[in-house]
Design an enzyme around this catalytic site. Structure first.
Site, PDB file in Angstrom:
ATOM      1  N   CYS A   1     -26.214   3.373  48.508  1.00 40.17           N
ATOM      2  CA  CYS A   1     -24.939   4.062  48.340  1.00 40.17           C
ATOM      3  C   CYS A   1     -25.034   5.541  48.727  1.00 40.17           C
ATOM      4  O   CYS A   1     -26.107   6.126  48.779  1.00 40.17           O
ATOM      5  CB  CYS A   1     -24.476   3.945  46.890  1.00 40.17           C
ATOM      6  SG  CYS A   1     -22.728   4.398  46.644  1.00 40.17           S
TER       7      CYS A   1
ATOM      8  N   ASP B   1     -24.321   1.935  35.100  1.00 41.15           N
ATOM      9  CA  ASP B   1     -24.747   3.275  35.491  1.00 41.15           C
ATOM     10  C   ASP B   1     -24.946   4.107  34.232  1.00 41.15           C
ATOM     11  O   ASP B   1     -24.423   3.785  33.167  1.00 41.15           O
ATOM     12  CB  ASP B   1     -23.681   3.924  36.383  1.00 41.15           C
ATOM     13  CG  ASP B   1     -24.274   4.958  37.327  1.00 41.15           C
ATOM     14  OD1 ASP B   1     -25.480   5.249  37.222  1.00 41.15           O
ATOM     15  OD2 ASP B   1     -23.528   5.471  38.177  1.00 41.15           O
TER      16      ASP B   1
END
Length: 240
Positions: free
Chosen positions: A13, A141
């Protein structure tokens, strides 16, 4: 819970450069993430994401990351990147996620912000996954100030052992710790993928990551570490 055997999927990412997209593809990434959150140092426009995504071969998926964007803007951005999956990292409700993806016609991921330290045990991941049951997967996360994991890892061992959902492990992953993360988390869920950003970025003269620029060697090391985890779990699929 039956542990899912097989290959752990990999998303790289925060890409902003052509050479980094090419390096991720060459290393074997399954998905490439583009940050469409203007406040991020890794942000790109929807037009730039579309330009970079055109380099992707078949079966490598572009993912567009949003933080509290209006549904119309999310749909417009996704429309510029064919085949893109949306990833929601803000305060989006289940209803807003569905509104932003045409009622769920476009696949999406929903980030769960897991508290750092022992507080991770207080996060009800099973209930969260139930609320966002239309998501293709729940992305785990670390909960830090602002949005995004900030390169921090939460305590994986405090996650529940019976999450009947597909999960994506993120937050502070590196080539050095991703094997352990996969071995600990994958037996707890239906399937597991991993998502890395800062852990494969170039390092500046000050020893800090150069946000938005990736290191091809670190990407290769990360992929190799993921495959090592797959090998370990193939031998002992219920290792926690």
């Amino acid at each position: 819970m039956q542990a899912t055997a097989g290959r752990t999927r990999i998303k790289i990412c925060g890409l902003t450069r052509e050479q980094d997209v090419d390096a991720a593809v060459a290393a074997g990434a399954d998905a490439i993430g583009f940050v469409l959150y203007p406040a991020s140092p890794r942000a790109v426009t929807a037009e730039r994401a579309a330009e970079l995504a055109r380099r992707l071969p078949a079966f490598v998926t572009p993912v567009l990351l949003f933080v509290n964007e209006p549904p119309a803007q999310v749909m417009a951005a996704c429309g510029k990147v064919p085949g893109a999956i949306a990833q929601f990292h803000g305060d989006e409700t289940p209803e807003q996620c569905l509104a932003s993806t045409g009622g769920g016609e476009r696949s999406f991921l929903r980030a769960a912000r897991i508290p750092l330290g022992d507080a991770a045990v207080q996060f009800d991941l099973v209930e969260y996954a139930h609320r966002y049951s239309h998501a293709k997967a729940i992305l785990l996360d670390a909960h830090v100030e602002g949005f995004g994991g900030g390169g921090k890892a939460f305590n994986w061992s405090l996650l529940p052992t019976n999450v009947a959902s597909h999960l994506v492990l993120s937050g502070g992953l590196t080539p050095a710790n991703v094997t352990d993360g996969i071995v600990q988390v994958r037996p707890r869920c239906l399937s597991l993928a991993v998502d890395v950003s800062s852990g494969v970025e170039r390092t500046g003269a000050d020893g800090k990551a150069i946000k938005g620029t990736k290191d091809a060697e670190k990407i290769q090391q990360f992929v190799a570490a993921v495959r090592a985890a797959d090998t370990l779990l193939a031998k002992n699929p219920f290792h926690v």
